[in-house]
Design a protein around this motif. Sequence first.
Motif, PDB file in Angstrom:
ATOM      1  N   THR A 159       0.994  -1.233  -0.063  1.00 27.83           N
ATOM      2  CA  THR A 159       0.265   0.036  -0.015  1.00 27.83           C
ATOM      3  C   THR A 159       0.712   1.151   0.089  1.00 27.83           C
ATOM      4  OG1 THR A 159      -0.093   0.232   2.389  1.00 27.83           O
ATOM      5  CG2 THR A 159      -1.830  -1.165   1.518  1.00 27.83           C
ATOM      6  N   ARG A 160       2.271   1.081   0.064  1.00 26.75           N
ATOM      7  CA  ARG A 160       2.809   2.377   0.120  1.00 26.75           C
ATOM      8  C   ARG A 160       3.274   2.893  -1.298  1.00 26.75           C
ATOM      9  NH1 ARG A 160       6.411  -0.262   4.874  1.00 26.75           N
ATOM     10  NH2 ARG A 160       5.264   0.790   6.676  1.00 26.75           N
ATOM     11  N   ILE A 161       3.620   4.194  -1.242  1.00 27.35           N
ATOM     12  CA  ILE A 161       3.939   4.811  -2.517  1.00 27.35           C
ATOM     13  C   ILE A 161       5.093   4.225  -3.372  1.00 27.35           C
ATOM     14  CG2 ILE A 161       4.558   7.083  -3.359  1.00 27.35           C
ATOM     15  CD1 ILE A 161       1.701   7.052  -1.959  1.00 27.35           C
ATOM     16  N   PRO A 162       4.690   3.798  -4.633  1.00 27.59           N
ATOM     17  CA  PRO A 162       5.932   2.909  -5.151  1.00 27.59           C
ATOM     18  C   PRO A 162       7.255   3.971  -5.598  1.00 27.59           C
ATOM     19  CG  PRO A 162       4.288   3.031  -6.676  1.00 27.59           C
ATOM     20  CD  PRO A 162       3.602   3.655  -5.300  1.00 27.59           C
ATOM     21  N   VAL A 163       6.769   5.039  -5.971  1.00 32.63           N
ATOM     22  CA  VAL A 163       7.826   6.145  -6.548  1.00 32.63           C
ATOM     23  C   VAL A 163       7.672   7.333  -5.747  1.00 32.63           C
ATOM     24  CG1 VAL A 163       9.067   6.762  -8.397  1.00 32.63           C
ATOM     25  CG2 VAL A 163       7.806   4.760  -8.777  1.00 32.63           C
ATOM     26  N   PRO A 164       7.983   7.485  -4.523  1.00 33.64           N
ATOM     27  CA  PRO A 164       7.747   8.521  -3.824  1.00 33.64           C
ATOM     28  C   PRO A 164       8.650   9.845  -4.620  1.00 33.64           C
ATOM     29  CG  PRO A 164       9.164   7.407  -2.518  1.00 33.64           C
ATOM     30  CD  PRO A 164       8.592   6.237  -3.780  1.00 33.64           C
ATOM     31  N   ALA A 165       8.410  11.251  -4.463  1.00 33.34           N
ATOM     32  CA  ALA A 165       9.225  12.399  -4.799  1.00 33.34           C
ATOM     33  C   ALA A 165      10.381  12.114  -4.129  1.00 33.34           C
ATOM     34  CB  ALA A 165       8.210  13.323  -4.763  1.00 33.34           C
ATOM     35  N   THR A 166      11.355  12.677  -4.820  1.00 35.67           N
ATOM     36  CA  THR A 166      12.540  13.068  -4.537  1.00 35.67           C
ATOM     37  C   THR A 166      12.581  14.044  -3.195  1.00 35.67           C
ATOM     38  OG1 THR A 166      13.632  12.448  -6.453  1.00 35.67           O
ATOM     39  CG2 THR A 166      15.060  13.796  -4.877  1.00 35.67           C
ATOM     40  N   GLY A 167      13.051  13.802  -2.056  1.00 34.97           N
ATOM     41  CA  GLY A 167      13.214  14.525  -0.810  1.00 34.97           C
ATOM     42  C   GLY A 167      12.145  14.628   0.033  1.00 34.97           C
ATOM     43  N   ALA A 168      11.126  13.590  -0.277  1.00 36.33           N
ATOM     44  CA  ALA A 168      10.121  13.359   0.536  1.00 36.33           C
ATOM     45  C   ALA A 168      10.656  12.815   2.093  1.00 36.33           C
ATOM     46  CB  ALA A 168       9.139  12.040   0.056  1.00 36.33           C
ATOM     47  N   ILE A 169       9.617  13.422   3.208  1.00 37.45           N
ATOM     48  CA  ILE A 169       9.973  13.226   4.442  1.00 37.45           C
ATOM     49  C   ILE A 169       9.477  11.785   4.867  1.00 37.45           C
ATOM     50  CG2 ILE A 169      10.057  13.905   6.973  1.00 37.45           C
ATOM     51  CD1 ILE A 169      10.246  16.490   5.808  1.00 37.45           C
ATOM     52  N   ARG A 170      10.110  10.593   5.152  1.00 33.08           N
ATOM     53  CA  ARG A 170       9.521   9.394   5.474  1.00 33.08           C
ATOM     54  C   ARG A 170       8.893   9.393   6.996  1.00 33.08           C
ATOM     55  NH1 ARG A 170      11.132   5.447   1.265  1.00 33.08           N
ATOM     56  NH2 ARG A 170       8.871   5.104   1.605  1.00 33.08           N
ATOM     57  N   LEU A 171       7.828   9.460   7.055  1.00 28.40           N
ATOM     58  CA  LEU A 171       6.964   9.139   8.266  1.00 28.40           C
ATOM     59  C   LEU A 171       6.370   7.734   8.305  1.00 28.40           C
ATOM     60  CD1 LEU A 171       5.400  12.501   9.337  1.00 28.40           C
ATOM     61  CD2 LEU A 171       7.714  11.745   9.660  1.00 28.40           C
ATOM     62  N   ALA A 225       1.605  12.478   0.793  1.00 25.11           N
ATOM     63  CA  ALA A 225       2.461  12.228  -0.232  1.00 25.11           C
ATOM     64  C   ALA A 225       2.506  13.332  -1.483  1.00 25.11           C
ATOM     65  CB  ALA A 225       2.037  10.886  -0.796  1.00 25.11           C
ATOM     66  N   ALA A 226       1.483  13.998  -1.607  1.00 23.65           N
ATOM     67  CA  ALA A 226       1.334  15.145  -2.619  1.00 23.65           C
ATOM     68  C   ALA A 226       2.312  16.562  -1.918  1.00 23.65           C
ATOM     69  CB  ALA A 226       0.238  15.532  -2.936  1.00 23.65           C
ATOM     70  N   ALA A 227       2.326  16.273  -0.731  1.00 24.73           N
ATOM     71  CA  ALA A 227       3.185  17.418   0.079  1.00 24.73           C
ATOM     72  C   ALA A 227       4.444  16.785   0.553  1.00 24.73           C
ATOM     73  CB  ALA A 227       2.337  17.910   1.261  1.00 24.73           C
ATOM     74  N   HIS A 228       4.814  15.691   0.079  1.00 28.62           N
ATOM     75  CA  HIS A 228       6.274  15.174   0.199  1.00 28.62           C
ATOM     76  C   HIS A 228       6.471  14.877   1.754  1.00 28.62           C
ATOM     77  CE1 HIS A 228       8.372  17.235  -3.601  1.00 28.62           C
ATOM     78  NE2 HIS A 228       7.118  16.620  -3.927  1.00 28.62           N
ATOM     79  N   VAL A 229       5.339  14.348   2.173  1.00 25.90           N
ATOM     80  CA  VAL A 229       5.238  13.666   3.474  1.00 25.90           C
ATOM     81  C   VAL A 229       4.651  12.184   3.209  1.00 25.90           C
ATOM     82  CG1 VAL A 229       4.906  13.467   5.759  1.00 25.90           C
ATOM     83  CG2 VAL A 229       5.296  15.559   4.894  1.00 25.90           C
ATOM     84  N   LEU A 230       5.642  10.956   3.482  1.00 32.91           N
ATOM     85  CA  LEU A 230       5.040   9.534   3.491  1.00 32.91           C
ATOM     86  C   LEU A 230       4.513   9.025   4.819  1.00 32.91           C
ATOM     87  CD1 LEU A 230       7.832   8.246   1.023  1.00 32.91           C
ATOM     88  CD2 LEU A 230       5.780   9.571   0.424  1.00 32.91           C
ATOM     89  N   ILE A 231       3.292   8.424   4.746  1.00 28.89           N
ATOM     90  CA  ILE A 231       2.710   8.051   6.016  1.00 28.89           C
ATOM     91  C   ILE A 231       2.207   6.892   5.565  1.00 28.89           C
ATOM     92  CG2 ILE A 231       2.413  10.559   7.034  1.00 28.89           C
ATOM     93  CD1 ILE A 231      -0.670   9.863   6.341  1.00 28.89           C
ATOM     94  N   ASP A 232       1.414   5.891   6.340  1.00 34.64           N
ATOM     95  CA  ASP A 232       0.951   4.863   6.351  1.00 34.64           C
ATOM     96  C   ASP A 232      -0.552   4.921   6.683  1.00 34.64           C
ATOM     97  OD1 ASP A 232       2.930   3.096   5.415  1.00 34.64           O
ATOM     98  OD2 ASP A 232       3.688   2.799   7.470  1.00 34.64           O
ATOM     99  N   ASP A 233      -1.427   4.252   5.613  1.00 34.79           N
ATOM    100  CA  ASP A 233      -2.895   4.509   5.896  1.00 34.79           C
ATOM    101  C   ASP A 233      -3.431   3.009   6.744  1.00 34.79           C
ATOM    102  OD1 ASP A 233      -3.017   2.801   4.007  1.00 34.79           O
ATOM    103  OD2 ASP A 233      -4.382   3.922   2.770  1.00 34.79           O
ATOM    104  N   GLU A 234      -4.620   2.863   6.991  1.00 29.26           N
ATOM    105  CA  GLU A 234      -4.911   1.791   7.786  1.00 29.26           C
ATOM    106  C   GLU A 234      -4.871   0.477   7.018  1.00 29.26           C
ATOM    107  OE1 GLU A 234      -9.705   1.661   7.504  1.00 29.26           O
ATOM    108  OE2 GLU A 234      -8.823   3.619   8.886  1.00 29.26           O
ATOM    109  N   ASP A 235      -4.881   0.802   5.615  1.00 27.97           N
ATOM    110  CA  ASP A 235      -4.760  -0.522   4.870  1.00 27.97           C
ATOM    111  C   ASP A 235      -3.548  -1.259   4.960  1.00 27.97           C
ATOM    112  OD1 ASP A 235      -7.537  -0.176   4.116  1.00 27.97           O
ATOM    113  OD2 ASP A 235      -7.020   0.459   2.204  1.00 27.97           O
ATOM    114  N   GLU A 236      -2.406  -0.363   5.259  1.00 30.96           N
ATOM    115  CA  GLU A 236      -1.166  -1.079   5.434  1.00 30.96           C
ATOM    116  C   GLU A 236      -0.949  -2.034   6.604  1.00 30.96           C
ATOM    117  OE1 GLU A 236       2.718  -2.175   4.951  1.00 30.96           O
ATOM    118  OE2 GLU A 236       1.402  -1.136   3.661  1.00 30.96           O
TER     119      GLU A 236
END
Length: 501
Positions: A129-141, A442-453
């Motif tokens: 369920t995670r973003i396969p190709v996140p934007a460069t510089g995204a912050i991993r939460l 993710a559009a704001a370059h912050v990666l999180i997990d939703d409940e489906d994960e």
Amino acid sequence: MTNWMPDIPAGKGPMYVRLANRIADDIVTGALAAGAKLPPQRDLAYDLGITVGTVGRAYALVREQGLVSGEVGRGTYVLGSAPDTDLVEDPKPDLRSPTNAVPATTAASSTVAWTQMATSVTDPGFAGTRIPVPATGAIRLDSTSAPEIGQADVIRDLTLRITADSPYEIASYTRAVPDSWRQAGQQWLTRSGWQPPEATIVPTTGAQAAIMAIIAATTNPGDRVIFEELTYSSIARGAALSGRQIVQVPRDDEGPLPDELDRVCSQKHPKVLFLMPTMHNPTLGTMPEERRKAIVAVARQHNLWLIEDEVYGSLRETALTPLAALAPERTFHVGSLSKSVTAGVRGGWVSSPLSHAQRVYTAHKMLTGGISFLLAELSARLVLSGAASDFRQKVLAEIAARHDLVQACLPGHDMNSAADAPFFWLKLPSPWLAGNFKTAAAAAHVLIDDEDEFKPGRTGNVYHRVRIGFSNPHTREETAQALEVIRQLLEDSGACYDSFE
């Protein structure tokens, strides 16, 4: 914006693959020049008479190949025909490095390449369920590995000593387990007055490899494995990939419901139950003593093996009795260094029922190719030297400081959080849905997990929650920056209707 309109080639493959082929070919031939903006997904879908989802999947494929990049609020732009050629092996690459693109295919080979990629990206057996190709510089939460608090210097010094002390062992395969590796595991897994016997300890390449080895050692393809309705679902996916059947059991804030577990066992006859009794991921719940005893009673009644995942438990001081102490004959107690010391060393251990210790060791070797001498020796020396305990205290202090940032940035929001936990379980205000919120972040370059994960399979339960980890960013400042994005999204409920294209 370019006036480009693709002539989609005829064929038997899926429409989105053929559209992706055309985009790739036009980039290679120059019909789409570097810097050109692709049409918005809705516009192209209307012009071609196809669905927006089909266009979105095609755009995702060309992003996978490094041919285009999406810019928040601006659209999708062509990068050119010769992106960086560093292959990506890890599905969660280091987002700080710009060299994560897969090389572009040539026009002659693009159809085959896209078809292969479409299979790998869309195969439900391999999809997450995670973003396969996140934007460069995204912050991993979306990660909860131990924060960086100066581990590298100690690891460097220990590694130099190991290479000097054991050059032959490093050059060869690991064919035996030194006593020191078991002693380190015994020391690291000891908790709440319980100490596992040294003979039960199996060193492993991290906790996930350990758990998969346990499942392999206790079940056969077709056997059923039970997971809570919310859990660390990577284990469930791995079990399903290895041919086991996944069964879910309802839970409450204290863990699996004993009556429901009894019902599932009576109807499905599973072999193994996977549990996280201390600091459950993602809810942060800790199973009380009475619930632990009730679970053990059901397990004994139905001859059920128990996998006790205590990876997060190493961060929490508790007097609660481990399941391995309550039922040593059927419990596999798993721990590692990843959350409380360092994730990159891949240090892990299992305390197994003595009857299965050798089977787990053999299964681990067969599944992984065998443990690395260098990493296993390094893990043991970190524990036996006292460095691991020192790091754990520093990690806990850093987690507490970042927890304070969470409380300061998101006051009044409904969440499960704790000062010793590297993540929190956030309830979203209406009308946000978990998947939409993850996409907006993710559009704001912050990666999180939703409940489906955290769902091991389909379920009718909807929680409207996301899990946000905060231990992975390099600094507290970066953590605060990402939390500010989360705060703004929570306050802008209207954003939940945006496509974030």
